[in-house]
Design an enzyme around this catalytic site. Sequence first.
Site, PDB file in Angstrom:
ATOM      1  N   TYR A  16      19.690  30.765  45.138  1.00  0.00           N
ATOM      2  CA  TYR A  16      20.190  31.494  46.126  1.00  0.00           C
ATOM      3  C   TYR A  16      21.359  31.211  46.520  1.00  0.00           C
ATOM      4  O   TYR A  16      22.328  32.216  46.795  1.00  0.00           O
ATOM      5  CB  TYR A  16      19.526  30.856  47.583  1.00  0.00           C
ATOM      6  N   HIS A  50      41.494  33.219  37.743  1.00  0.00           N
ATOM      7  CA  HIS A  50      40.962  33.536  36.499  1.00  0.00           C
ATOM      8  C   HIS A  50      41.038  32.164  35.631  1.00  0.00           C
ATOM      9  O   HIS A  50      42.049  31.627  35.693  1.00  0.00           O
ATOM     10  CB  HIS A  50      41.574  34.379  35.551  1.00  0.00           C
ATOM     11  N   TYR A  95      27.434  32.461  58.173  1.00  0.00           N
ATOM     12  CA  TYR A  95      27.193  31.328  57.619  1.00  0.00           C
ATOM     13  C   TYR A  95      28.830  30.331  57.963  1.00  0.00           C
ATOM     14  O   TYR A  95      29.752  31.184  57.510  1.00  0.00           O
ATOM     15  CB  TYR A  95      26.753  30.933  56.134  1.00  0.00           C
ATOM     16  N   GLU A 126      47.370  38.739  32.172  1.00  0.00           N
ATOM     17  CA  GLU A 126      46.183  39.309  32.889  1.00  0.00           C
ATOM     18  C   GLU A 126      46.550  40.156  34.255  1.00  0.00           C
ATOM     19  O   GLU A 126      45.829  40.062  34.949  1.00  0.00           O
ATOM     20  CB  GLU A 126      45.132  38.275  32.973  1.00  0.00           C
ATOM     21  N   HIS A 154      35.456  35.039  26.978  1.00  0.00           N
ATOM     22  CA  HIS A 154      36.822  34.942  27.399  1.00  0.00           C
ATOM     23  C   HIS A 154      36.722  33.944  28.596  1.00  0.00           C
ATOM     24  O   HIS A 154      37.167  32.854  28.419  1.00  0.00           O
ATOM     25  CB  HIS A 154      37.221  36.406  28.153  1.00  0.00           C
ATOM     26  N   HIS A 193      39.069  29.787  32.120  1.00  0.00           N
ATOM     27  CA  HIS A 193      38.318  29.472  31.031  1.00  0.00           C
ATOM     28  C   HIS A 193      37.296  28.343  31.399  1.00  0.00           C
ATOM     29  O   HIS A 193      37.066  27.497  30.461  1.00  0.00           O
ATOM     30  CB  HIS A 193      39.061  29.165  29.843  1.00  0.00           C
TER      31      HIS A 193
END
Length: 216
Positions: free
Chosen positions: A115, A94, A210, A75, A157, A96
């Site tokens: 939120y 990334h 924040y 990837e 995916h 799963h």
Amino acid sequence: MIRNIDLRQNVIRTALSLTRQGLNHGTSGNVSVRCGEEGYLITPSGVPAESLLPQDIVYMDFDGEIEGRLQPSTEWHFHAALLRERPDLNAVIHTHAPFCTTLAVLSRPIPAFHYMIAKAGGNDIRVAPYATFGTPELCARALTAMQNRRACLLAQHGMIAAHGSLEAALALTIEVEDLARLYWQALQIAEPPVLDDAEMVRVLEKFRTYGTRQGR
């Protein structure tokens, strides 16, 4: 001598944390981090996190040239594109992750039912349409879904989260998976109400400060 050993070890720590928290398993998922101005470090293809050594982490430049004894994650296309085109991002994860992937296989985006969706950079978490893993097509669709966002789902995916550091990207990955879980749980009862755009604009503005001394 291995270059950037501290950064390589941080990549491994991040990959291990994803596995330990059940967000990846086996050889699924990948991690990258910006390394200098011209390239990045990325986990290799087909190596479980618990087996990784610093020398296994692959250096790639933005032209696709590789330094290392192993091949980069399949990837690498969207890791490279996000780091190259988004100067606000320094790390890409990334996974799963189970609840994110559950929604992704239904091509179901996550709306502003809570939120904290704003943590991903907007008023929803989009789904990139399906494309075969490791392809330029998937990269292009992921880039579109990540426009003005720090996270997205990948249809059939998994998910992507990206931020200014590995620590922040890991925290966001965990947050997005938790939001996916809460959304899935709410859907077992009913379609949850969604916060309107005006409220999400207010929330996004509050998130800008924040955690700072001013915003606390």
